[in-house]
Design a protein around this motif. Structure first.
Motif, PDB file in Angstrom:
ATOM      1  N   LEU B 185       0.845  -1.204   0.000  1.00 29.45           N
ATOM      2  CA  LEU B 185       0.000   0.000   0.000  1.00 29.45           C
ATOM      3  C   LEU B 185       0.877   1.250   0.000  1.00 29.45           C
ATOM      4  N   ALA B 186       1.879   1.236   0.861  1.00 26.61           N
ATOM      5  CA  ALA B 186       2.753   2.409   0.994  1.00 26.61           C
ATOM      6  C   ALA B 186       3.485   2.697  -0.315  1.00 26.61           C
ATOM      7  N   ALA B 187       4.067   1.661  -0.905  1.00 27.83           N
ATOM      8  CA  ALA B 187       4.825   1.875  -2.144  1.00 27.83           C
ATOM      9  C   ALA B 187       3.902   2.312  -3.276  1.00 27.83           C
ATOM     10  N   GLY B 188       2.731   1.691  -3.359  1.00 28.18           N
ATOM     11  CA  GLY B 188       1.786   2.052  -4.410  1.00 28.18           C
ATOM     12  C   GLY B 188       1.355   3.506  -4.302  1.00 28.18           C
ATOM     13  N   VAL B 189       0.947   3.902  -3.111  1.00 31.81           N
ATOM     14  CA  VAL B 189       0.491   5.284  -2.926  1.00 31.81           C
ATOM     15  C   VAL B 189       1.640   6.252  -3.169  1.00 31.81           C
ATOM     16  N   ALA B 190       2.830   5.890  -2.718  1.00 31.19           N
ATOM     17  CA  ALA B 190       3.991   6.776  -2.915  1.00 31.19           C
ATOM     18  C   ALA B 190       4.292   6.965  -4.399  1.00 31.19           C
ATOM     19  N   LEU B 191       4.213   5.887  -5.161  1.00 32.71           N
ATOM     20  CA  LEU B 191       4.502   5.983  -6.597  1.00 32.71           C
ATOM     21  C   LEU B 191       3.437   6.798  -7.325  1.00 32.71           C
ATOM     22  N   ALA B 192       2.186   6.590  -6.975  1.00 34.43           N
ATOM     23  CA  ALA B 192       1.112   7.374  -7.605  1.00 34.43           C
ATOM     24  C   ALA B 192       1.272   8.847  -7.268  1.00 34.43           C
ATOM     25  N   ALA B 193       1.578   9.119  -5.999  1.00 33.16           N
ATOM     26  CA  ALA B 193       1.728  10.511  -5.579  1.00 33.16           C
ATOM     27  C   ALA B 193       2.925  11.160  -6.262  1.00 33.16           C
ATOM     28  N   GLU B 194       4.012  10.405  -6.420  1.00 35.17           N
ATOM     29  CA  GLU B 194       5.197  10.970  -7.064  1.00 35.17           C
ATOM     30  C   GLU B 194       4.846  11.581  -8.419  1.00 35.17           C
ATOM     31  N   SER B 195       3.998  10.879  -9.181  1.00 32.47           N
ATOM     32  CA  SER B 195       3.661  11.367 -10.520  1.00 32.47           C
ATOM     33  C   SER B 195       2.475  12.331 -10.529  1.00 32.47           C
ATOM     34  N   ARG B 196       1.501  12.111  -9.639  1.00 30.33           N
ATOM     35  CA  ARG B 196       0.244  12.835  -9.777  1.00 30.33           C
ATOM     36  C   ARG B 196      -0.069  13.817  -8.643  1.00 30.33           C
ATOM     37  N   ALA B 197       0.668  13.721  -7.547  1.00 29.91           N
ATOM     38  CA  ALA B 197       0.440  14.660  -6.431  1.00 29.91           C
ATOM     39  C   ALA B 197       1.707  14.708  -5.587  1.00 29.91           C
ATOM     40  N   PRO B 198       2.775  15.305  -6.142  1.00 29.36           N
ATOM     41  CA  PRO B 198       4.078  15.232  -5.468  1.00 29.36           C
ATOM     42  C   PRO B 198       4.112  15.893  -4.092  1.00 29.36           C
ATOM     43  N   GLY B 199       3.104  16.681  -3.755  1.00 33.84           N
ATOM     44  CA  GLY B 199       3.068  17.266  -2.411  1.00 33.84           C
ATOM     45  C   GLY B 199       2.553  16.306  -1.350  1.00 33.84           C
TER      46      GLY B 199
END
Lengths: 324, 324
Positions: B185-199
């Motif tokens: 869960l952590a890695a998935g959310v982190a990767l999505a956020a990196e591209s789509r919500a870096p804040g």
């Protein structure tokens, strides 16, 4: 009366403030009901019930000067919290008349939302007269729990959401079972559906012995409940249908349904177990009807509104243990 | 590795099948935390946890021939149910290896979803070896609970939803606290956020004594938990970080947090009371950190993922009574 423009205006004022609540389901509940059951989880609304919508619609919809003087409402608890939260967000003074036998959690939460709470005796006192007197004395605007065009318009926003959600699922026709007391939720959803999803038909659900709306719809004339207390469904024990709501439902609603207190409680336990939501007994009667009155319902899919989740915890625990 | 294209492809396959879960909040919880706390109610997901997303992503993402032969998974319960439900919907045979001390409700529900359940001893048996042997014997595709690109991509769909929901609220920067076991869960959310919500910055939360991820992030090398059992947070007791997930979190996550079992249980009671959702202890650790580790968090707003709600009812009742 509340027309679709009033309803969409209320939905506009509510946008970004009310939560768009999800439609949930469970294969276990579908199997119990013998059809697909979609549960609109309005217990997840701010303040834990759909009443936040009507409260917000009213507080935001009255004129600014009246809002500055303040609002007053009477309620067994959920309209109280919805009004209090809406008033607080608008910086608007708020007085709430609550029955002294309302669940303590609802009284405490209404006070925590900044409202001035005044208790009354559900059997002896005339809450309408008390409310009128206080309103006159302090210049407050009385916002009744259901019989008010802006309140009905706010609850109707659930009907607009259901129209969208049903369309998204390709669901053109379904009965919408909903907990019914004075009929504000029922009339609002029925009016929204009439304009935006005419295949959705409202059917009010009440506790047995408190089925004034079902009897009024069946007989064509307003009926009153013989008793004013005595059901665990404290949120939905209004003595008679609203003057504004009944004609709407006579025109648009299907036959009413009623469930026993035990069925409402079992539905509450099943919602905990299979949907992971907290519903109060009065908020669970529509799900109870979907599950336990299946033979009185038509169609492959039924929508049930879980209208509120402000339950006393001792009762909730006892119910989980009883229906383990 | 899981890139943003893999993630958005998984989100596309999940559209219309996974629920878009709401962000909830309560003024009471905000006051307790000393900041705004937005709770992503993933306990409302199908099968009661976010694991449905990873399961669906994997089952729908493998090739059709492999899907026809079937899938196998090992899980303390939530990945089991997610996989079983996804496999059932795809008409795909499904074998689940579950620890014999998993909550009976999770075992029963996995069986009810049509999976073949095989129990193993969490301490004595090597579940990986058992899974590999069964997979080879029956031609099944092994879908591990977190260390698999398609599983991580499925969990990442939560990150895409959060990116949209945060943008809608005008929330540009926030820590995202989430329950962490192997780190899918952590890695998935982190990767999505990196591209789509870096804040949005992920911070994994674990039970005290089972903080292998926090220690691995702090030390720069994979750490193992000294114990394999002994926390009430049964869903998140993996012995060590995943091989795929740890490098992602080393690059993208903030420091890990840990909470006591009692804090997880109290958060579970508070979520019942103020959000009207049912969360299991392991699913409540992120909310617990938001409420009880506030001094280790920065910013005016924090997001906490409530990752699952499959709790044993006796424990739930005892917890409500204890934190009344």
């Amino acid at each position: 009366m509340t027309d679709i423009a009033t309803i969409e205006a209320a939905a506009f004022r509510l946008a970004g403030h009310a939560r768009r609540t999800p439609l949930l389901s469970s294969p276990v509940l579908d199997a119990l009901a013998g059809r697909q059951v979609l549960i609109k989880a309005e217990c997840l609304q701010h303040t834990g019930s759909f009443k936040f919508r009507g409260g917000w619609s009213a507080v935001s919809g009255i004129d600014a000067e009246a809002r500055e003087r303040g609002v007053i409402a009477f309620s067994s608890g959920n309209h109280a919290q919805g009004m209090a939260a809406a008033a607080k967000a608008h910086g608007c003074p708020c007085v709430i008349l609550m029955p002294s036998d309302a669940p303590p959690v609802k009284i405490a939460r209404t006070r925590a939302l900044g409202a001035e709470v005044i208790l009354y005796d559900r059997v002896k006192d005339d809450r309408q007269a008390m409310g009128d007197a206080l309103a006159a004395e302090r210049g407050l605007t009385l916002v009744p729990p259901f019989d008010h065009p802006l309140v009905i318009a706010g609850q109707a926003s659930i009907g607009l959401e259901l129209a969208e959600q049903a369309a998204h699922l390709g669901l053109l026709r379904a009965d919408v079972l909903l907990p019914c007391s004075g009929g504000g939720l029922a009339a609002g959803v029925a009016l929204a559906a009439e304009s935006r999803a005419p295949g959705l038909r409202v059917r009010p659900v009440e506790p047995e012995g408190f089925d004034d709306m079902a009897r009024s719809l069946a007989s064509g004339a307003p009926c009153r409940n013989a008793r004013l207390t005595g059901s665990v469904c404290d949120a939905i024990l209004s003595p008679e249908p609203g003057k504004l709501t009944l004609p709407v439902l006579q025109r648009l609603a299907g036959p009413g349904l009623s469930v026993t207190d035990d069925q409402a409680l079992e539905a509450m336990a099943l919602a905990f177990r299979h949907l992971r939501i907290v519903v109060e007994p009065g908020g669970a009667v529509a799900l109870a009807a979907a599950l336990f009155r299946a033979e009185e319902i038509e169609g492959d899919t039924v929508i049930a509104i879980a209208s509120g989740g402000n339950v006393d915890e001792d009762l909730f625990i006892a119910t989980l243990q009883r229906f383990a």
